[in-house]
Design an enzyme around this catalytic site. Structure first.
Site: not given
Length: 615
Positions: A2, A49
């Site tokens: 991420c 994410r």
């Protein structure tokens, strides 16, 4: 995998969103932010994410654990299941099946020492509401990036420098970093291209006191420099142990809730990873390689041969010139600091097309650093033979052999003019001729030199340690992280498992390098899976045909960007010398494509960051 972000600076929600959006390619599945206030401070935490483990929204970040812990995390903890089971027995409960929650529980149980329990690649920050502090860390080998800004009070961190850069009015471009980039081809840790932004060193954790603004970092891991932890078994026993470690390192990196594949170049490192993966995976593993149509750059036939033997589902990605040009044009957006490794372009191309089929790719990075694989280890070992000759005598011999017509003798002549073998190695890794600084040789004085001059180890072990701390971290890891994340692809490297790195360093040198047989033990493990004859060829790098492109298709582009007027826009370079070297490349009398690429990247970055003072 991420992008993380956090700040104690009072940015608006809209500004924080813009900062996250700047690197949204790192994590396109969910963008989240949270704002927290106390009587003494206000903070923001943000996260982009890329969902790999536990795809449910319950594992979105920033993630809360109990009442007082918040976390943003980039990377993977490969042994999280074992840690989770141990913590569960101690009474900890979990609401998700992700590794993120496990980091929080481990922090509560083990405190700062939690990082020593993690086998993975990671950069994370925990906000502890009770202690009023940030606790964060970066993985042992620097696979995951961590940038931070600290002005003595305010603190801001992110996975890439561009997120911090946005809306921060306290930044200036570091002229020292530019000169260092021209010397090394990258910007060494802990520097960044901006004066007040730094990188957290690999193997370090930190605490930032939210009340006082105090920042303290400390090392939690390093390679053994004492040379005392030596493997005492036989060569066959070492092979057995290495095979077991490799098998487990690959196995734990194959776990994901999304499709997984393998980068396969056909070389030793990627082939052994592919072999272990194929041996572990139920069904056919997908493998991916790049093909160049230019003569001398197409290694895809070797990868295809290995893939066929391992019965993988192999994919060959052809390098299209126009597609490569598009990547060059957008290079600065993903590599948001100057970065001169031209193999970043084929790496991006490989990631772009691999992502179409999988979300996680296993790579063979770090085999050379741990098992003495680079060409330069061979010639530096040969060059050491001349160092026993007294320096004054070597100077005389150097002048005599310099007149010889044979190229090899000219190289030997250059060797003998150096005072030490270590200085030869540093010279081979750097180029301080571009800089006009009078003290330009000081640009090679990095802290990591201590690994190269460590008298507890022999020469090959020292250069291996030095490369692990410099080239692997500054170059390879930067290249792979930015190239893969540009297309939201997670790259995992089993050979960077710290257990393998430590084991390799415990082995006698002759287990790794004997009679010019480089990566000896790694090859012998590989030959248990793939026939030896597949690898009876010179070692090849992951290169792009820039030497030819700069003289043909890209010639006008180069001559326009790097004209005398264009070069004068780059601070601190010797314009006349550089112009001469570019001319020599264009007329074919020299191969200076690496110099040209280095300057093109810097010029592009400076063009896209106008308005900053350089000092």
């Amino acid at each position: 995998m991420c992008g993380i972000y956090g700040s104690t600076i009072l940015y608006t929600e809209s500004q924080v969103k813009d900062k996250l959006q700047r690197t949204a390619f790192r994590g396109p599945d969910q963008m989240g932010s949270q704002f927290y206030k106390s009587d003494h401070y206000a903070i923001a935490l943000g996260h982009n994410r890329l969902s790999i483990i536990d795809l449910d929204a319950r594992s979105n970040q920033p993630l809360s654990y109990l009442e007082h812990i918040e976390i943003v995390f980039n990377g993977e903890i490969y042994n999280f299941k074992d840690i989770k089971e141990s913590l569960h027995k101690k009474g900890y409960t979990f609401k998700t099946t992700s590794d993120t929650e496990v980091i929080c529980a481990a922090y509560l149980e083990y405190g700062e020492d939690c990082v020593n329990h993690f086998n993975g690649m990671f950069a994370f920050v925990i906000y502890d509401k009770i202690k009023h502090q940030f606790f964060g860390a970066r993985d042992r080998l620097g696979q995951k990036p961590f940038y931070y800004y600290h002005n003595g009070k305010d603190f801001e961190f992110a996975s890439q420098v561009s997120s911090i850069q946005l809306y921060n009015n306290d930044l200036s471009i570091s002229e020292h970093a530019i000169h260092t980039y021209l010397t090394w081809g990258t910007i060494p840790d802990p520097l960044s291209i901006f004066n007040k932004i730094h990188k957290l060193l690999p193997g370090y954790s930190f605490i930032y006191d939210l009340k006082t603004g105090d920042f303290k970092s400390k090392r939690y891991w390093d390679i053994d420099t004492t040379n005392k932890n030596k493997f005492t078994g036989s060569y066959n026993e070492a092979q057995t142990e290495l095979k077991k470690l490799l098998s487990n390192a690959v196995k734990i990196r194959m776990f994901a809730d999304v499709p997984v594949g393998v980068f396969l170049s056909g070389g030793v490192d990627s082939s052994i990873v592919a072999a272990m993966a194929a041996n572990t995976y139920e069904g056919k593993i997908k493998t991916f390689s790049v093909k160049f149509n230019d003569k001398g750059f197409d290694e895809s036939v070797y990868a295809a041969k290995v893939a066929n033997h391992l019965q993988t589902e192999h994919n060959i990605i052809e390098c299209n010139y126009n597609e490569g040009l598009d990547l060059i044009d957008n290079f600065h957006h993903y590599y948001d600091e100057p970065f001169a490794d031209s193999s970043a372009i084929p790496s991006m191309l490989l990631a772009k097309h691999t992502k179409k089929q999988v979300t996680v790719a296993i790579s063979g990075d770090a085999g050379d650093e741990s098992f003495s694989g680079y060409h330069r280890y061979n010639w530096i070992n040969q060059g050491a033979m001349f160092m026993h000759i007294p320096y004054p005598v070597r100077l005389i011999l150097s002048k005599l052999t310099a007149l010889a017509p044979h190229y090899r003798l000219k190289i030997i002549s250059e060797y003998m003019a150096f005072r030490s073998i270590e200085s030869i190695y540093i010279d081979s890794m750097t180029d301080y001729s571009l800089s006009t600084r009078e003290d330009n040789k000081s640009l090679i004085e990095v802290n990591e030199l201590k690994y190269l001059i460590n008298k507890n180890k022999n020469l090959l072990e020292r250069v291996s340690d030095f490369d692990l701390k410099t080239y692997l971290n500054w170059d390879i890891n930067t290249k792979v992280d930015r190239a893969s994340m540009a297309y939201s692809l997670e790259a995992r490297a089993p050979l960077m498992d710290y257990r393998i790195v430590e084991f390799a360093r415990s082995l006698p040198t002759e287990f790794k390098f004997k009679r010019n047989n480089q990566k000896r033990i790694l090859k012998d493990v590989l030959y248990q899976f793939v026939p030896k004859q597949y690898f009876d060829r010179p070692k090849a790098g992951f290169a792009i045909p820039f030497e030819n492109w700069f003289r043909t298709d890209l010639k006008d582009y180069v001559l326009t960007e790097l004209s005398k007027e264009g070069l004068q826009e780059i601070p601190g370079i010797n314009v006349s010398d550089v112009t001469n070297r570019i001319t020599k490349h264009m007329n074919g009398s020299a191969n200076n494509y690496d110099l040209i690429w280095k300057l093109l990247v810097l010029k592009q970055w400076l063009k896209n960051n106008k308005g900053y003072e350089i000092r």
